[in-house]
Design a protein around this motif. Structure first.
Motif, PDB file in Angstrom:
ATOM      1  N   UNK A  27     -42.794 -25.227  70.483  1.00  0.00           N
ATOM      2  CA  UNK A  27     -42.953 -25.924  71.789  1.00  0.00           C
ATOM      3  C   UNK A  27     -44.551 -25.544  72.172  1.00  0.00           C
ATOM      4  N   UNK A  28     -45.183 -26.964  72.404  1.00  0.00           N
ATOM      5  CA  UNK A  28     -46.624 -26.951  72.704  1.00  0.00           C
ATOM      6  C   UNK A  28     -46.920 -27.733  73.982  1.00  0.00           C
ATOM      7  N   UNK A  48     -42.054 -24.682  55.632  1.00  0.00           N
ATOM      8  CA  UNK A  48     -40.907 -25.074  56.446  1.00  0.00           C
ATOM      9  C   UNK A  48     -41.549 -26.378  57.178  1.00  0.00           C
ATOM     10  N   UNK A  49     -42.362 -26.153  57.668  1.00  0.00           N
ATOM     11  CA  UNK A  49     -43.373 -27.225  58.317  1.00  0.00           C
ATOM     12  C   UNK A  49     -44.768 -27.463  57.665  1.00  0.00           C
ATOM     13  N   UNK A  50     -45.116 -28.646  57.177  1.00  0.00           N
ATOM     14  CA  UNK A  50     -46.302 -28.792  56.487  1.00  0.00           C
ATOM     15  C   UNK A  50     -47.122 -29.790  57.147  1.00  0.00           C
ATOM     16  N   UNK A  51     -48.154 -29.173  58.025  1.00  0.00           N
ATOM     17  CA  UNK A  51     -49.194 -30.241  58.879  1.00  0.00           C
ATOM     18  C   UNK A  51     -48.501 -30.955  59.832  1.00  0.00           C
ATOM     19  N   UNK A  52     -47.719 -30.079  60.644  1.00  0.00           N
ATOM     20  CA  UNK A  52     -47.368 -30.433  62.008  1.00  0.00           C
ATOM     21  C   UNK A  52     -48.477 -30.757  62.778  1.00  0.00           C
ATOM     22  N   UNK A  53     -48.101 -31.721  63.688  1.00  0.00           N
ATOM     23  CA  UNK A  53     -49.196 -32.178  64.881  1.00  0.00           C
ATOM     24  C   UNK A  53     -49.004 -31.153  66.065  1.00  0.00           C
ATOM     25  N   UNK A  54     -50.044 -30.350  66.295  1.00  0.00           N
ATOM     26  CA  UNK A  54     -49.954 -29.284  67.345  1.00  0.00           C
ATOM     27  C   UNK A  54     -49.826 -29.988  68.737  1.00  0.00           C
ATOM     28  N   UNK A  55     -49.819 -31.363  68.962  1.00  0.00           N
ATOM     29  CA  UNK A  55     -49.610 -31.887  70.118  1.00  0.00           C
ATOM     30  C   UNK A  55     -47.957 -32.342  70.267  1.00  0.00           C
ATOM     31  N   UNK A  56     -47.272 -32.015  69.222  1.00  0.00           N
ATOM     32  CA  UNK A  56     -45.728 -32.495  69.205  1.00  0.00           C
ATOM     33  C   UNK A  56     -44.817 -31.362  68.960  1.00  0.00           C
ATOM     34  N   UNK A  57     -43.999 -31.225  70.149  1.00  0.00           N
ATOM     35  CA  UNK A  57     -42.839 -30.156  69.765  1.00  0.00           C
ATOM     36  C   UNK A  57     -41.890 -30.362  68.596  1.00  0.00           C
ATOM     37  N   UNK A  58     -41.303 -29.502  68.052  1.00  0.00           N
ATOM     38  CA  UNK A  58     -40.346 -29.656  66.876  1.00  0.00           C
ATOM     39  C   UNK A  58     -39.058 -29.799  67.711  1.00  0.00           C
ATOM     40  N   UNK A  59     -38.109 -30.524  66.886  1.00  0.00           N
ATOM     41  CA  UNK A  59     -36.767 -30.708  67.338  1.00  0.00           C
ATOM     42  C   UNK A  59     -35.750 -29.629  67.086  1.00  0.00           C
ATOM     43  N   UNK A  60     -36.314 -28.587  66.442  1.00  0.00           N
ATOM     44  CA  UNK A  60     -35.469 -27.396  66.162  1.00  0.00           C
ATOM     45  C   UNK A  60     -35.640 -27.404  64.653  1.00  0.00           C
ATOM     46  N   UNK A  61     -35.713 -26.179  64.258  1.00  0.00           N
ATOM     47  CA  UNK A  61     -35.699 -25.788  62.724  1.00  0.00           C
ATOM     48  C   UNK A  61     -34.834 -24.536  62.404  1.00  0.00           C
ATOM     49  N   UNK A  62     -33.950 -24.483  61.495  1.00  0.00           N
ATOM     50  CA  UNK A  62     -33.001 -23.294  60.991  1.00  0.00           C
ATOM     51  C   UNK A  62     -33.663 -22.955  60.008  1.00  0.00           C
ATOM     52  N   UNK A  63     -34.127 -21.568  60.117  1.00  0.00           N
ATOM     53  CA  UNK A  63     -34.718 -20.985  58.849  1.00  0.00           C
ATOM     54  C   UNK A  63     -33.966 -20.360  58.043  1.00  0.00           C
ATOM     55  N   UNK A  64     -34.093 -20.488  56.855  1.00  0.00           N
ATOM     56  CA  UNK A  64     -33.205 -20.060  55.566  1.00  0.00           C
ATOM     57  C   UNK A  64     -33.440 -18.680  55.174  1.00  0.00           C
ATOM     58  N   UNK A  65     -34.517 -18.203  55.518  1.00  0.00           N
ATOM     59  CA  UNK A  65     -34.818 -16.644  54.783  1.00  0.00           C
ATOM     60  C   UNK A  65     -35.144 -15.565  56.008  1.00  0.00           C
ATOM     61  N   UNK A  66     -34.705 -14.268  55.495  1.00  0.00           N
ATOM     62  CA  UNK A  66     -35.115 -13.205  56.597  1.00  0.00           C
ATOM     63  C   UNK A  66     -36.483 -12.979  56.313  1.00  0.00           C
TER      64      UNK A  66
END
Length: 131
Positions: A27-28, A48-66
């Motif tokens: 959330x940004x 998990x996210x590669x080169x995401x735009x810092x102006x845009x929120x993500x829609x939700x990410x479910x991580x796969x590793x501890x």
């Protein structure tokens, strides 16, 4: 978290301990500067996210590793600027229901997910049968 990249080529790295199956939202409130980006990197080095735009929120990410995830903030080219973000948990709730029942609900936070499951009989048709 608030920060800034004041020199070209500068990189800021933040670490977050996440658990497999956990759902998170980036959330940004960063509004300016299309050249500020971020990576979210898993404990084993996968993007998990590669080169995401810092102006845009993500829609939700479910991580796969501890383990410790890295959020790496960087800029394209010679860009600099300030940023502001949070990485917060989101929920996935599952409700079992039956066909024909009306369901009502509300999403408490952006990125939360409500899932409804039901059972139904499977009709089988042989070739040449009319439905």
């Amino acid at each position: 978290i608030a920060g800034g990249l004041t020199s070209p080529g500068e990189v800021d790295v933040y670490r977050f301990d996440l658990q497999a199956g956990q759902r998170v939202i980036f959330d940004t409130s960063t509004a300016a500067g299309s050249n500020l980006r971020y990576h979210l990197v898993s404990p084993t080095g996968g993007y998990v996210i590669n080169s995401g735009d810092l102006r845009s929120d993500s829609s939700g990410i479910q991580v796969e590793e501890n383990g410790d995830y890295q959020l790496v903030v960087f800029a394209n080219g010679d860009a600099t600027g300030n940023y502001d973000f949070s990485l917060r948990g989101a929920t996935i709730s599952t409700t079992s229901t039956a066909l024909g029942l009306e369901m009502a609900g509300a999403i408490a936070q952006p990125g939360d997910v409500d899932t409804y499951t039901f059972s139904a009989a499977l009709d089988r048709f042989e070739p040449g049968d009319e439905p």
